[in-house]
Design a protein around this motif. Structure first.
Motif, mmCIF file in Angstrom:
data_model
loop_
_atom_site.group_PDB
_atom_site.id
_atom_site.type_symbol
_atom_site.label_atom_id
_atom_site.label_comp_id
_atom_site.label_asym_id
_atom_site.label_seq_id
_atom_site.Cartn_x
_atom_site.Cartn_y
_atom_site.Cartn_z
ATOM 1 N N VAL B 339 0.839 -1.090 -0.013
ATOM 2 C CA VAL B 339 0.013 -0.123 -0.009
ATOM 3 C C VAL B 339 1.036 1.343 0.141
ATOM 4 N N ALA B 340 0.386 2.241 -0.633
ATOM 5 C CA ALA B 340 1.132 3.688 -0.661
ATOM 6 C C ALA B 340 0.874 4.337 0.652
ATOM 7 N N ARG B 341 2.080 5.000 1.072
ATOM 8 C CA ARG B 341 1.868 5.760 2.086
ATOM 9 C C ARG B 341 0.807 7.216 1.770
ATOM 10 N N PRO B 342 0.066 7.468 2.656
ATOM 11 C CA PRO B 342 -0.896 8.613 2.136
ATOM 12 C C PRO B 342 0.017 9.914 2.258
ATOM 13 N N PRO B 343 -0.655 10.810 1.456
ATOM 14 C CA PRO B 343 0.139 12.353 1.591
ATOM 15 C C PRO B 343 -0.042 12.597 2.860
ATOM 16 N N GLU B 344 1.015 13.632 3.222
ATOM 17 C CA GLU B 344 1.078 14.304 4.585
ATOM 18 C C GLU B 344 0.395 15.375 4.691
ATOM 19 N N ASN B 345 0.353 15.780 5.842
ATOM 20 C CA ASN B 345 -0.758 17.145 5.956
ATOM 21 C C ASN B 345 -1.940 17.091 5.457
ATOM 22 N N VAL B 346 -2.532 15.998 5.669
ATOM 23 C CA VAL B 346 -4.003 15.955 5.255
ATOM 24 C C VAL B 346 -4.882 16.861 6.107
ATOM 25 N N SER B 347 -5.551 17.812 5.746
ATOM 26 C CA SER B 347 -6.217 18.480 6.896
ATOM 27 C C SER B 347 -7.575 17.780 7.420
ATOM 28 N N ILE B 348 -7.901 17.897 8.681
ATOM 29 C CA ILE B 348 -9.229 17.476 8.927
ATOM 30 C C ILE B 348 -10.517 17.929 8.163
ATOM 31 N N PRO B 349 -11.188 17.296 7.766
ATOM 32 C CA PRO B 349 -12.591 17.816 7.095
ATOM 33 C C PRO B 349 -13.356 18.874 7.991
ATOM 34 N N ALA B 350 -13.931 19.837 7.465
ATOM 35 C CA ALA B 350 -14.882 20.463 8.422
ATOM 36 C C ALA B 350 -16.055 20.020 8.632
ATOM 37 N N LEU B 428 -5.401 8.619 12.587
ATOM 38 C CA LEU B 428 -4.543 7.896 13.312
ATOM 39 C C LEU B 428 -4.278 8.706 14.568
ATOM 40 N N LEU B 429 -4.844 8.246 15.763
ATOM 41 C CA LEU B 429 -4.636 9.145 16.876
ATOM 42 C C LEU B 429 -3.267 8.694 17.711
ATOM 43 N N ASN B 430 -2.560 9.647 18.111
ATOM 44 C CA ASN B 430 -1.359 9.211 18.895
ATOM 45 C C ASN B 430 -1.566 9.201 20.153
ATOM 46 N N LYS B 431 -0.822 8.489 21.198
ATOM 47 C CA LYS B 431 -1.076 8.537 22.575
ATOM 48 C C LYS B 431 0.492 8.805 22.811
ATOM 49 N N PRO B 432 0.885 9.939 23.653
ATOM 50 C CA PRO B 432 2.234 10.396 24.078
ATOM 51 C C PRO B 432 3.073 9.104 24.397
ATOM 52 N N GLU B 449 -7.829 0.721 3.050
ATOM 53 C CA GLU B 449 -7.624 0.324 1.620
ATOM 54 C C GLU B 449 -8.929 -0.809 1.680
ATOM 55 N N ALA B 450 -8.678 -1.592 2.473
ATOM 56 C CA ALA B 450 -9.748 -2.722 2.523
ATOM 57 C C ALA B 450 -11.096 -2.326 2.821
ATOM 58 N N CYS B 451 -11.168 -1.150 3.790
ATOM 59 C CA CYS B 451 -12.586 -0.677 3.979
ATOM 60 C C CYS B 451 -13.032 0.427 3.034
ATOM 61 N N SER B 452 -12.293 0.667 1.619
ATOM 62 C CA SER B 452 -12.825 1.505 0.769
ATOM 63 C C SER B 452 -12.383 3.146 1.274
ATOM 64 N N ILE B 453 -11.735 3.494 2.209
ATOM 65 C CA ILE B 453 -11.273 4.634 2.585
ATOM 66 C C ILE B 453 -10.127 5.045 1.853
ATOM 67 N N PRO B 454 -10.309 6.284 0.901
ATOM 68 C CA PRO B 454 -9.358 6.468 -0.107
ATOM 69 C C PRO B 454 -8.127 7.159 0.836
ATOM 70 N N ALA B 455 -6.901 6.743 0.189
ATOM 71 C CA ALA B 455 -5.521 7.436 0.807
ATOM 72 C C ALA B 455 -5.415 8.714 1.278
ATOM 73 N N GLU B 456 -6.292 9.660 0.471
ATOM 74 C CA GLU B 456 -6.043 10.974 0.735
ATOM 75 C C GLU B 456 -7.041 11.304 1.866
ATOM 76 N N HIS B 457 -7.573 10.092 2.278
ATOM 77 C CA HIS B 457 -8.619 10.682 3.499
ATOM 78 C C HIS B 457 -8.019 9.892 4.804
ATOM 79 N N VAL B 458 -6.760 9.718 4.848
ATOM 80 C CA VAL B 458 -6.078 8.926 5.790
ATOM 81 C C VAL B 458 -5.338 10.230 6.609
ATOM 82 N N ILE B 459 -5.557 10.457 7.855
ATOM 83 C CA ILE B 459 -4.992 11.389 8.206
ATOM 84 C C ILE B 459 -3.790 10.851 9.573
ATOM 85 N N THR B 460 -2.662 11.431 9.239
ATOM 86 C CA THR B 460 -1.679 11.018 10.192
ATOM 87 C C THR B 460 -1.196 12.251 11.107
ATOM 88 N N GLN B 461 -0.834 11.840 12.193
ATOM 89 C CA GLN B 461 -0.637 13.173 13.250
ATOM 90 C C GLN B 461 0.995 13.372 13.227
#
Lengths: 469, 461
Positions: B339-350, B428-432, B449-461
Motif C-alpha cells: 500500500v502507498a503511504r498517504p499524503p502528509e498534512n491532510v487536513s481534517i475535514p470541516a 490515526l490518533l497518537n498516545k504520547p 484500503e480494505a474498507c474503501s477509505i481513499p488514501a488521501e482521506h487518511v490523516i496521520t498526526q
C-alpha cells in the motif's frame, strides 16, 4: 522393534497437550519460544495474524517428552465468532456447548472469514489445558470478554497468562479485577520479554494443579528444568569468572630501559588482549544462553559481527561506571606485579630443607623462578589495572543478568552500557591481587582448578555474579 | 539408538591435547575432514554423547594432521624416563647390598637392613603422610618428580609437540590421576631397589659363606637383640627359624666363629625381614596405587565450562527443536499487497462527525474535533450505526495508531463506512506514551484500503 502407529491413538497419546491461545499479537509464539529457549520457533512480528497455522512443539525432560505445546493463530474477530456460535445455539438447542463448538469446526469452509478462529477452536478441543495469553497493555474490551466466553464453552481448564507486565502494574491490576468478575482467579504473570525462571516454574505448577493426572511427569519436568536453569546460570557465571581470571592474571613483560615506543607497544598489546578476551566471552555467553550471533544482529545488541561497539578503553565508559576518569591507570599503565618475594623465599627455604628427600624444590622454582630472575634483571611487567578489571566485571555482570532475564522472544535492543546498579563483590581487591600473584592461572589447567585458593576465588566470583541482590 | 560406551581415559587425554594445540595453533591445523561432521541434535544434553562426538572429532583431526606421533610422544617419554629411574633404582639397590658385604666374608646385618629397609621406610612414611595430607610434593619422591618433569618443558614459543606434552603433563601428572600415577612410579622405584638388593644378597649368599655380625656405637648393647626379637616375631609365626638369644649374643662384632645353624638363622631373618617389611608393603601399595590410578582415570572429567568446550558444544550438539505444523495455513506464502503511504498534512475535514474505535482515555483527539461516541462493544456499535445513518457531514473514524488493526476492527470499520452515504475519513490518533512503528502505520493504511477509505482521506498526526 518397529512401532506401528495407530491412527485412532496418536503416538503421543499420554503427552499433555497444552494449547496456547489468545487475541492476535498478545505473544503466544513468544511464550512458546521462551519456554523452548529457542529463537527459531515460529515467526514473531509486531502485526496481526503473524501465526496463521497451528504448530506443535514438544518439551521434554531428559529426552523423555512430557508435553506438547500448540501455537495457534490469534483470535481476531471474536464478535463475529460469538455471533455465529450464538446462532448455532439457537439452531441446535439440544446440544451442549462443547458439541456446538465441534459442530462449528467440522462445518467451516476454507474460505470462511472465521477459518482462522476455527483452527484455534479445533486445537482447543484436542487439548487438555489452555493458556490464554493476555497483553495487559490492552484495555479490557468486550471482544476479550467474548473470547473468554467462547473458551469457557470448550469445558477445558484454562490459565490466563499476563504478558508484557514489566512496567504496567496498573493495567495488570485492572485486568485482574475484570477477570475476577468472571470468577477467574488462578492467573499467572509471565513476561515473555522480561523472563524469570520463577515464573516459568509457576506456570508448570499451575498446570500441575489443574491437570492432576500428569502430576508426576510435570514434576519431573519442573525438576529437570530447574537443574538445567541452574547449570545455565552457573555456566554463564563461570565463563565470566574465567574472563576475569584470564585478564587479571595476564601480564606482559616490559623492557628495562625507559623506551616509550616499546612501552606503547606493550600497552597496545595489553589493550588488544583485554578487548579480544571480552569479545570471546560475549560470544560464549550468547551461545550458552542460546542467543546466536545471528540473533544478536537482528536484536541489535550493541555488537557488530560479534564485536563490542563499545570500547572498554573509550573515555566515556569509565564515567558511565562511576569510575575515576583521571586515573593514569585507566590508560592501562603498569600496575606492578608486586610479587611477594617473601612468600617465594620462605617456601624456597622450606623446600630446600625437604628438597633432599621430597624434591619439592623444583616445583617452587617453577613457580617463582621467573620472578626471581626478573628481580635480578630488573625487569617489570605490565598488567591490566584495577579499573579495567572493575569495568570488565561490572559490565559482564550486567550482561549476564540481562541474558538471564531475556526471553527468547525479546525483540528490543539490549543495552549493556551503564551498569551503575551493579556492585563489586566483597573483598574485590583481595581477590584481584591474589589473581595477580598467580600469573600461571591465566590458562585453565588441572593444577589451577585443583588449587584450593583458586577454587575459593572462583567460588566467590561466581557467587557474586549470580547474586541478584 | 546406539548405546554409547564409556570413553577411555586416553581419548580424554587426546581431546585435552587437541584443546591445548587448538587454542594456540589452530591456524596450523587442517580442518578438512571435520567439515562434513554434521551437527548432532538431541533434545537434552548428555555428557557421554558429547564426549563421543568430541572423541570422533579428535580422532579425525589427529589423522588428518598426522598428529598421532606427536601426541603419543609425551607418554613414551614418560615411560622411557620411568624405565631409567627403575634402572637407577636397581643399580642403587645392588650397590647398597654390595656395600654391606665386606671383603672378609662378613655381613653386617643391621647396616644392611638400615641401607635397604631404612631409606625405604622413610620414603614410605613420607608417601603416606603426603597422601593423607594431600601434599603432592611429599608423596612423590625425587625420581618421580624428575620423571614427571622431563616430558614437560615450557617453551616461550610453543610448538605443537610442546603443547601436546604440556596437555599430557597436565592431565596425566597433575590432580588425582597424577597423584596416583606418580605414586605407582614411586612404589615401583623402591620395589626395584629392594628386589635388586635382595636378589644380589641371595646370589652372594648362595655363592659364598658369610658370617653375620652386628654392632652399635650409640645404642645400648641390648637394643639390637631386642629389635631382632621384635622384627622376628612375625617371621617366627610364619615358621621361619630366626636367631635365638644365644645366637644373637654370639654374633656381636668380634665375638668369634659362627656355626652353620646361626648363619642359616640370620640369613632367614634377613630375607624374611626384607620380604615382610620391604617388598610386601610396597607390593600392596603398588597395587593400591594402580587401582586408584585406574579409578581416578575412570572418574576424570573434562571441564566443560571451559570456553573451548562451550564453543564446541554449540557446534557439535545443537539443540533439536521438534516442531511441526499440524494445521496449515491454506494461504501460506501469500504476501499482503503493498500500500502507498498517504499524503502528509491532510487536513481534517470541516464539520466532521467523529467516532472513536476502541479508544482508551489516554488517547486524545485534535482540539478542533469533538468525538460523538467511542465504540467499545456491540451496544455502542449499534448506537453508532444509528447515529451515522442520521447525521450529515463527513464521517471521521479515530483509531489509536499504536494499537493493532485486527480483522474484528476491520469488519467494524467496514460496517460503519458502509452505513454512511458521506465520504469516510480515518485519523490515526497518537498516545504520547506509545510510539508507533511504521509497520503499524502501514497496517492501518492497508485496513483503510480494505474498507474503501481513499488514501488521501487518511490523516496521520
Amino acid at each position: 522393534m518397529m512401532i506401528v502407529s495407530n491412527p485412532n491413538r496418536p503416538d503421543n497419546y499420554s503427552l499433555l497437550n497444552v494449547a496456547v491461545v489468545g487475541h492476535t499479537n498478545t505473544g503466544k509464539t513468544s511464550l512458546i519460544r521462551t519456554m523452548l529457549r529457542s529463537t527459531e520457533f515460529g515467526v514473531i512480528e509486531d502485526a496481526a495474524g503473524t501465526t496463521r497455522h497451528v504448530e506443535q512443539a514438544a518439551i521434554s525432560a531428559d529426552n523423555e517428552p512430557i508435553l506438547n505445546l500448540y501455537d495457534t493463530p490469534g483470535l481476531e474477530d471474536s464478535r463475529a465468532l460469538a455471533a455465529h456460535i450464538r446462532k448455532l445455539h439457537t439452531k441446535l438447542k439440544s446440544l451442549p456447548p462443547v458439541q456446538i463448538l465441534e459442530h462449528f469446526v467440522t462445518r467451516v469452509s476454507v474460505n470462511d472469514p472465521l477459518e482462522q478462529e476455527a483452527k484455534v477452536i479445533r486445537q482447543i478441543l484436542r487439548s487438555d489445558i489452555l493458556l490464554y495469553i493476555i497483553d495487559v497493555r490492552e484495555p479490557f474490551l468486550e471482544k476479550y470478554r467474548l473470547e473468554l466466553d467462547i473458551l469457557t464453552q470448550s469445558a477445558k481448564p484454562m490459565i490466563p497468562v499476563f504478558n508484557f507486565i514489566a512496567g504496567h502494574n496498573q493495567e495488570l491490576a485492572k485486568w485482574r479485577q475484570h477477570l475476577a468478575m468472571y470468577n477467574i482467579h488462578a492467573t499467572l504473570e509471565f513476561d515473555t520479554v522480561a523472563f524469570t525462571f520463577e515464573a516459568e516454574k509457576r506456570l508448570y505448577q499451575k498446570i500441575q494443579s489443574l491437570v492432576e493426572s500428569h502430576y508426576t511427569p510435570l514434576q519431573k519436568l519442573i525438576d529437570h528444568r530447574a537443574k538445567l536453569w541452574n547449570q545455565l546460570c552457573l555456566s554463564g557465571a563461570k565463563r565470566v569468572t574465567e574472563l576475569i581470571v584470564n585478564v587479571a592474571c595476564y601480564r606482559e613483560s616490559k623492557a628495562t630501559q625507559n623506551n616509550r615506543i616499546a612501552d606503547s607497544l606493550t600497552e597496545d598489546r595489553l589493550h588488544d588482549f583485554v578487548r579480544k578476551a571480552e569479545q570471546r566471552c560475549l560470544h560464549d555467553l550468547l551461545s550458552i544462553f542460546n542467543f546466536s550471533e545471528k540473533d544478536v544482529a537482528i536484536q541489535k545488541i550493541p555488537v557488530s559481527n560479534g564485536h563490542w561497539q563499545l570500547d572498554i578503553f573509550a573515555p566515556g565508559i569509565l564515567k558511565a561506571y562511576g569510575l575515576d576518569v583521571g586515573s593514569a591507570a585507566a590508560k592501562g599503565a603498569a600496575a606492578g606485579a608486586g610479587i611477594d618475594l617473601m612468600v617465594g623465599g620462605m617456601s624456597l627455604g622450606a623446600a630446600s630443607a625437604l628438597g633432599a628427600i621430597a624434591g619439592a624444590g623444583w616445583s617452587t622454582f617453577r613457580r617463582y623462578g621467573d620472578e626471581i630472575k626478573a628481580t635480578v634483571q630488573g625487569a617489570k611487567w605490565q598488567c591490566a589495572d584495577e579499573i579495567t578489571l572493575q569495568i570488565l566485571y561490572l559490565r559482564q555482570k550486567h550482561l549476564l543478568k540481562k541474558l538471564m532475564h531475556r526471553g527468547h522472544a525479546a525483540q528490543d535492543t539490549m543495552k549493556v552500557d551503564t551498569a551503575d546498579t551493579e556492585k563489586l563483590p566483597d573483598n574485590w581487591s583481595k581477590l584481584t591481587s591474589a589473581l595477580r600473584q598467580n600469573p600461571a592461572w591465566q590458562e585453565p589447567t588441572v593444577t589451577r582448578n585443583n588449587n584450593p585458593q583458586y577454587q575459593e576465588i572462583e567460588a566467590r566470583l561466581v557467587g557474586a555474579l549470580l547474586d541478584e541482590g | 539408538m546406539s548405546v554409547i560406551k564409556k570413553h577411555k581415559f586416553a581419548d580424554l587425554v587426546h581431546i585435552e591435547q587437541l584443546r591445548k594445540i587448538e587454542s594456540n595453533k589452530a591456524k596450523d591445523l587442517s580442518y578438512a575432514s571435520i567439515k562434513d561432521m554434521q551437527t548432532h541434535t538431541t533434545n537434552d544434553f548428555s555428557y557421554p554423547d558429547f564426549i563421543h562426538r568430541l572423541a570422533t572429532r579428535a580422532k579425525r583431526l589427529i589423522q588428518d594432521n598426522a598428529l598421532e606421533d606427536r601426541l603419543r610422544q609425551p607418554q613414551q617419554q614418560f615411560v622411557r624416563v620411568s624405565r631409567i629411574c627403575l634402572v637407577v633404582a636397581a643399580i642403587l639397590g645392588g650397590l647398597a647390598a654390595s656395600q654391606a658385604v665386606s671383603e672378609s666374608s662378613i655381613l653386617n646385618i643391621y647396616w644392611l637392613l638400615a641401607v635397604l629397609l631404612g631409606f625405604n621406610t622413610i620414603s614410605l612414611l613420607l608417601w603416606i603422610s603426603g597422601i593423607t595430607l594431600n601434599l603432592q610434593s611429599l608423596s612423590s619422591g625425587i625420581a618421580a618428580q624428575l620423571a614427571s618433569w622431563l616430558p614437560y618443558r615450557e617453551k616461550k614459543t610453543p610448538t605443537i609437540a610442546s603443547l601436546a606434552s604440556r596437555a599430557w603433563w597436565e592431565s596425566c601428572l597433575t590432580g588425582d590421576v597424577g597423584k596416583w600415577r606418580i605414586s605407582v612410579l614411586t612404589h615401583k622405584f623402591w620395589l626395584t631397589y629392594l628386589t635388586a638388593g635382595m636378589g644380589l644378597l641371595i646370589l652372594l649368599m648362595l655363592a659364598k659363606q658369610y658370617n653375620f655380625i652386628w654392632g652399635t656405637t650409640l645404642l645400648p648393647d641390648s637394643s639390637l637383640p631386642r629389635l631382632t626379637h621384635i622384627l622376628g616375631t612375625p617371621l617366627e609365626a610364619m615358621g621361619l627359624k630366626i636367631p635365638d638369644d644365644p645366637q644373637t649374643v654370639a654374633s656381636r662384632i668380634g665375638a668369634g666363629k659362627q656355626d652353620a645353624e646361626t648363619r642359616g638363622a640370620w640369613a632367614n631373618f634377613l630375607i624374611g625381614s626384607l620380604l615382610i617389611y620391604g617388598i610386601l608393603p610396597r607390593l600392596l601399595l603398588l597395587s593400591l596405587s594402580l587401582v586408584m590410578q585406574k579409578w581416578s582415570e575412570y572418574r576424570f572429567k573434562l571441564d566443560l565450562y571451559l570456553p573451548y568446550y562451550i564453543e564446541l558444544r554449540q557446534r557439535l550438539m545443537a539443540r533439536e527443536l521438534k516442531a511441526k505444523v499440524i494445521d496449515a495455513d491454506p494461504n501460506a506464502g501469500i504476501k499482503p499487497a503493498a500500500v502507498a503511504r498517504p499524503p502528509e498534512n491532510v487536513s481534517i475535514p470541516a464539520n466532521a462527525q467523529a467516532f472513536g474505535i476502541e479508544l482508551d482515555q489516554a488517547t486524545h483527539w485534535p482540539e478542533s474535533v469533538t468525538c460523538r461516541l467511542n465504540i467499545i462493544d456491540q451496544q455502542s456499535h449499534d448506537e453508532a450505526i444509528a447515529l451515522i445513518k442520521n447525521v450529515k457531514g463527513p464521517l471521521l473514524l479515530g483509531v489509536a495508531a499504536h494499537r493493532l488493526p485486527d480483522r474484528g476492527v476491520q469488519r467494524l470499520i467496514k460496517e460503519l463506512v458502509d452505513s454512511t452515504a458521506e465520504k469516510p475519513w480515518l485519523i490515526l490518533l497518537n498516545k504520547p506514551s506509545a510510539p508507533v512503528a511504521s509497520a503499524r502505520e502501514f497496517a492501518w493504511f492497508r485496513l483503510a484500503e480494505a474498507c474503501s477509505i481513499p488514501a488521501e482521506h487518511v490523516i496521520t498526526q
